[in-house]
Design a protein around this motif. Structure first.
Motif, short mmCIF file in Angstrom:
data_model
loop_
_atom_site.label_atom_id
_atom_site.label_comp_id
_atom_site.label_asym_id
_atom_site.label_seq_id
_atom_site.Cartn_x
_atom_site.Cartn_y
_atom_site.Cartn_z
N ALA A 230 37.30 -23.17 -20.55
CA ALA A 230 36.41 -22.65 -20.07
C ALA A 230 36.39 -21.14 -19.39
CB ALA A 230 35.49 -23.41 -18.90
N LEU A 231 37.58 -20.96 -18.56
CA LEU A 231 37.93 -19.74 -18.30
C LEU A 231 38.26 -18.63 -19.42
CD1 LEU A 231 40.28 -20.76 -15.25
CD2 LEU A 231 38.11 -19.44 -15.08
N ASP A 232 38.79 -19.11 -20.40
CA ASP A 232 38.70 -18.12 -21.60
C ASP A 232 37.79 -17.81 -22.22
OD1 ASP A 232 41.89 -18.32 -21.29
OD2 ASP A 232 42.11 -20.19 -22.59
N ARG A 233 36.61 -18.57 -22.07
CA ARG A 233 35.54 -18.25 -23.02
C ARG A 233 34.32 -17.51 -22.00
NH1 ARG A 233 34.00 -23.91 -25.64
NH2 ARG A 233 32.33 -22.48 -26.58
N ALA A 234 34.71 -17.62 -20.79
CA ALA A 234 33.84 -17.22 -19.66
C ALA A 234 33.53 -15.66 -19.74
CB ALA A 234 34.06 -17.60 -18.31
N SER A 249 42.56 -12.71 -6.54
CA SER A 249 42.37 -11.36 -6.53
C SER A 249 43.39 -10.34 -7.27
CB SER A 249 42.19 -10.88 -4.96
OG SER A 249 43.34 -11.43 -4.20
N ASP A 250 44.57 -10.84 -7.42
CA ASP A 250 45.69 -10.13 -8.10
C ASP A 250 45.72 -10.61 -9.40
OD1 ASP A 250 46.27 -8.81 -5.75
OD2 ASP A 250 47.83 -10.39 -4.82
N ASP A 251 44.90 -11.51 -10.00
CA ASP A 251 44.87 -12.03 -11.44
C ASP A 251 43.97 -10.95 -12.13
OD1 ASP A 251 44.72 -13.35 -13.77
OD2 ASP A 251 44.90 -15.52 -12.73
N ARG A 252 44.72 -10.46 -13.08
CA ARG A 252 44.02 -9.51 -14.10
C ARG A 252 43.73 -10.05 -15.40
NH1 ARG A 252 43.48 -7.78 -9.93
NH2 ARG A 252 44.07 -6.07 -9.01
N ASP A 253 44.29 -11.51 -15.62
CA ASP A 253 44.00 -11.90 -16.76
C ASP A 253 42.61 -12.77 -16.92
OD1 ASP A 253 44.37 -12.56 -19.66
OD2 ASP A 253 45.56 -14.46 -18.97
N LEU A 254 41.48 -12.38 -16.17
CA LEU A 254 40.28 -12.84 -16.14
C LEU A 254 39.11 -12.16 -16.42
CD1 LEU A 254 40.74 -14.50 -12.44
CD2 LEU A 254 40.73 -15.87 -14.63
#
Length: 285
Positions: A230-234, A249-254
């Motif tokens: 779901a996160l991959d497709r959001a 907050s430091d995750d750029r793969d979203l």
């Protein structure tokens, strides 16, 4: 966001608070706090987000307390308080911004943080905060990203408002994945709480953030396959509360992330650049 030295006292205050919810023995409470402080001292420098370390500490506390859900009765009361407010104000919550603000106000139902006290008159408090509005208001920009939403819930109480928000998103044509904690930790909402509110029937996917592990925020290493997909497709992640902010907050793969929370501690306020007590609907793309 990493755990800082300034977080130590606050985390230990939560450990003491949850211990006293279950144990009427000051010596035993001190033993639990000391053991948790020792664990924190040995792990605070680990290169992981703050909620990962905090979760380790709380899991140790729960084992020593001998109760896997010390906040059980408080969570029930939180949901009852929030439901009472919803019955009085639901007719006034007609827009995306209204519901975002209501869910942010609900985020104040949080116990044990040193710089934050829970109100004893939530109806009056809600009306006052709702009139004051959002300190950071990116709701117009956030709403444009709501085609496929992953909604990361936080506390009990506020999940009642989150449910209204999820209903609005669904009626507006959004695909909604709603995620709650995989096991009790603090007063955060679990699958049991979500099912009691009918969220399993009201959203496209109701999922835990872990497979049965008590973990604050979103630990990407523990995410079940359905939530990872779901996160991959959001097109948007709605992240409720401070632990989700610290996790992401430091995750750029979203995809774009909308942080909805009441700011209840100095380090997070400093990270965003706003004072403690602010009501935030912040979009980061």
């Amino acid at each position: 966001m990493k755990l800082t030295a300034g977080c130590t006292d606050c985390l230990m205050s939560r450990v003491e608070y949850e211990s006293r919810l279950c144990i009427d023995d000051s010596l035993r409470v001190s033993e639990i706090v000391d053991a948790c402080r020792d664990l924190l001292g040995r792990t605070i420098a680990d290169p992981v987000p703050a909620p990962v370390i905090a979760s380790r500490v709380h899991r140790l506390a729960y084992r020593m307390i001998g109760d896997d859900d010390p906040y059980r009765s408080l969570k029930k009361g939180n949901n009852e308080d929030a439901a009472a407010v919803c019955r009085e104000v639901r007719g006034d919550l007609s827009t995306f911004r209204d519901l975002a603000l209501a869910s942010v106000i609900g985020n104040t139902l949080d116990y044990g943080a040193m710089a934050h006290t829970v109100t004893d008159n939530f109806v009056e408090f809600f009306r006052r905060e709702f009139a004051a509005g959002l300190t950071v208001d990116d709701t117009a920009a956030i709403e444009r990203h709501t085609s496929r939403v992953v909604y990361l819930a936080d506390n009990c109480g506020e999940i009642v408002f989150d449910t209204l928000f999820a209903d609005y998103l669904k009626k507006s044509g959004s695909h909604v994945t709603f995620a709650v904690r995989g096991a009790p930790i603090l007063n955060d909402a679990t699958m049991e709480d979500a099912v009691a509110l009918g969220l399993d029937r009201r959203v496209d996917l109701l999922t835990p953030t872990t497979d049965g592990i008590a973990e604050l925020g979103l630990n990407r290493d523990l995410t079940p396959p359905a939530l990872a997909d779901a996160l991959d497709r959001a097109t948007l992640v709605i992240a409720k509360g401070m632990a989700n902010y610290e996790s992401l907050s430091d995750d750029r793969d979203l995809p774009p992330v909308a942080y909805l929370m009441s700011v209840k501690c100095g380090p997070i306020g400093a990270d965003i650049g706003i004072p403690v007590g602010s009501r935030v609907a912040l979009l980061r793309e």
